[in-house]
Write an enzyme that holds these catalytic residues in place. Sequence first.
Site, PDB file in Angstrom:
ATOM      1  N   GLU A  95       0.809  -1.208   0.000  1.00 62.18           N
ATOM      2  CA  GLU A  95       0.000   0.000   0.000  1.00 62.18           C
ATOM      3  C   GLU A  95       0.840   1.254   0.000  1.00 62.18           C
ATOM      4  OE1 GLU A  95      -3.374  -2.063   2.787  1.00 62.18           O
ATOM      5  OE2 GLU A  95      -2.056  -0.518   3.550  1.00 62.18           O
ATOM      6  N   CYS A 108       3.359   8.097   1.923  1.00 67.27           N
ATOM      7  CA  CYS A 108       3.949   7.010   2.712  1.00 67.27           C
ATOM      8  C   CYS A 108       4.138   5.804   1.796  1.00 67.27           C
ATOM      9  CB  CYS A 108       3.015   6.679   3.874  1.00 67.27           C
ATOM     10  SG  CYS A 108       3.656   5.358   4.904  1.00 67.27           S
ATOM     11  N   CYS A 115       7.180  -8.418   6.155  1.00 61.46           N
ATOM     12  CA  CYS A 115       8.370  -8.001   6.902  1.00 61.46           C
ATOM     13  C   CYS A 115       8.819  -9.162   7.776  1.00 61.46           C
ATOM     14  CB  CYS A 115       8.064  -6.777   7.768  1.00 61.46           C
ATOM     15  SG  CYS A 115       9.518  -6.145   8.643  1.00 61.46           S
ATOM     16  N   CYS A 119       7.592  -7.381  14.729  1.00 61.42           N
ATOM     17  CA  CYS A 119       7.261  -6.551  15.898  1.00 61.42           C
ATOM     18  C   CYS A 119       5.885  -6.965  16.404  1.00 61.42           C
ATOM     19  CB  CYS A 119       7.287  -5.072  15.528  1.00 61.42           C
ATOM     20  SG  CYS A 119       8.915  -4.544  14.943  1.00 61.42           S
ATOM     21  N   CYS A 122       2.501  -5.236  15.260  1.00 55.67           N
ATOM     22  CA  CYS A 122       2.432  -4.841  13.847  1.00 55.67           C
ATOM     23  C   CYS A 122       1.811  -5.942  13.005  1.00 55.67           C
ATOM     24  CB  CYS A 122       3.830  -4.513  13.337  1.00 55.67           C
ATOM     25  SG  CYS A 122       3.886  -4.226  11.564  1.00 55.67           S
ATOM     26  N   GLY A 169       7.217  -3.002   5.552  1.00 48.58           N
ATOM     27  CA  GLY A 169       8.602  -3.460   5.447  1.00 48.58           C
ATOM     28  C   GLY A 169       9.602  -2.608   6.214  1.00 48.58           C
ATOM     29  N   GLU A 170      10.779  -3.170   6.409  1.00 49.12           N
ATOM     30  CA  GLU A 170      11.893  -2.454   7.043  1.00 49.12           C
ATOM     31  C   GLU A 170      12.816  -1.981   5.907  1.00 49.12           C
ATOM     32  OE1 GLU A 170      13.484  -1.316  10.073  1.00 49.12           O
ATOM     33  OE2 GLU A 170      14.769  -0.671   8.412  1.00 49.12           O
ATOM     34  N   LEU A 224      10.914   3.662  18.046  1.00 45.25           N
ATOM     35  CA  LEU A 224      11.436   3.326  19.369  1.00 45.25           C
ATOM     36  C   LEU A 224      10.485   2.363  20.097  1.00 45.25           C
ATOM     37  CD1 LEU A 224      13.721   3.996  21.411  1.00 45.25           C
ATOM     38  CD2 LEU A 224      12.221   5.777  22.324  1.00 45.25           C
ATOM     39  N   HIS A 225       9.305   2.846  20.395  1.00 46.18           N
ATOM     40  CA  HIS A 225       8.204   2.046  20.942  1.00 46.18           C
ATOM     41  C   HIS A 225       8.407   1.523  22.374  1.00 46.18           C
ATOM     42  CE1 HIS A 225       6.695   2.443  16.988  1.00 46.18           C
ATOM     43  NE2 HIS A 225       7.451   1.518  16.448  1.00 46.18           N
ATOM     44  N   ASN A 301      -3.747   1.723  16.968  1.00 53.24           N
ATOM     45  CA  ASN A 301      -5.048   1.507  16.344  1.00 53.24           C
ATOM     46  C   ASN A 301      -5.275   0.010  16.261  1.00 53.24           C
ATOM     47  OD1 ASN A 301      -7.207   3.081  15.252  1.00 53.24           O
ATOM     48  ND2 ASN A 301      -6.831   2.009  13.356  1.00 53.24           N
ATOM     49  N   CYS A 344      -5.393   3.795  10.702  1.00 53.97           N
ATOM     50  CA  CYS A 344      -4.565   2.803  11.372  1.00 53.97           C
ATOM     51  C   CYS A 344      -5.247   1.457  11.518  1.00 53.97           C
ATOM     52  CB  CYS A 344      -4.196   3.326  12.742  1.00 53.97           C
ATOM     53  SG  CYS A 344      -3.601   4.992  12.706  1.00 53.97           S
TER      54      CYS A 344
END
Length: 381
Positions: A95, A108, A115, A119, A122, A169-170, A224-225, A301, A344
């Site tokens: 997307e 974006c 990925c 995480c 995610c 993705g990273e 960071l999270h 979200n 989200c």
Amino acid sequence: MTETTKVNLLGLTQPQLEGFFESIGEKRFRAGQVMKWIHHFGVDDFEAMSNIGKALREKLRACAEIRGPEIVSQDISSDGTRKWVVRVASGSCVETVYIPQAGRGTLCVSSQAGCSLDCSFCSTGKQGFNSDLTAAEIIGQVWIANKSFGTVPAKIDRAITNVVMMGMGEPLMNFDNVVAAMQIMMDDLGYGISKRKVTLSTSGVAPMIDELGKVIDVSLALSLHAPNDELRNRLVPINRKYPLAVVLDACKRYISRLGEKRVLTVEYTLLKDVNDQPEHAAQMVELLRDVPCKINLIPFNPFPFSGYERPSNNAIRRFQDLLHQAGHNVTVRTTRGDDIDAACGQLVGQVMDRTRRSERHIAVRQLGDEAAPSASAANRT
Ligand code: SF4
């Protein structure tokens, strides 16, 4: 040369395109002409390139092509947010989301289908890794979005002023293709976007942050999270390999190379009762004490079976206030594009309905304000 071996010119940087023209016995300056046709005017047919002679057009048709990802769907929200689902060569869908704001428009962009970093909050991570996007598939998302605004020539009333590599993705795990695509974004023969307005967001692949600093000077964001290693090991598993001290050192080195008072964007997804408590804010203040940064808080979200909840508005405000009081520049990301399910965590069902693809091929993304919307992401990277 057969159809399948044609070179896709869409993903070539200016030096690569010059090399291509040389390789077919043509002058290098043709690269500039063709780049303008592709990126300024959205052209995908050599016949439309009126300043290129018939013989060369025929030669190009025989050995090259201009091919973006296939558009599966395009939606426009009542708030102006646009969302594209595109299919890449591996067959997966990713997307792209455009978020208009006063004085700017942020796109974006995704860098991988799926990925591998998993995480815990995610949805993309839960799908696993499917494929790296090619440079053409990455810049192709910008090309598609730009064309949807009417192929304005570069720098005139540009709809896309900012690009964030925060989609699915990273990006640092698909280094070469992401760097090439970002170079085209910044090239005046491409999209002419300022280096300050192209942002790469990483979950913390520390060695590649150093590599990035050797080849490009785009803005950097860190997902960071969590403000300590114990919690971050659980939320962002790559932290077990590159712990906070290592990652933040790499970020500081990257930012210091940029000079010009540029800062790191720190993204922090707020998860109810997990990382949204006052002690987490205090730890974050301590952690970022000597990191030039601005902080973007992203209220989670929820998506099905995520196991996490969004904090209350009071908890979000409390967290923001604590960071503010410590002198940080803090924004809270707002949700956009609700009515087209571009907000989200809203995309899984829609994409599945439209494409009948398996869930692992589906991108789930969040949108943001700030210079940092995120895709499969804002719950993510
Ligand atoms: S948050 Fe980013 S790095 Fe982590 S799994 Fe999701 S897409 Fe991958």
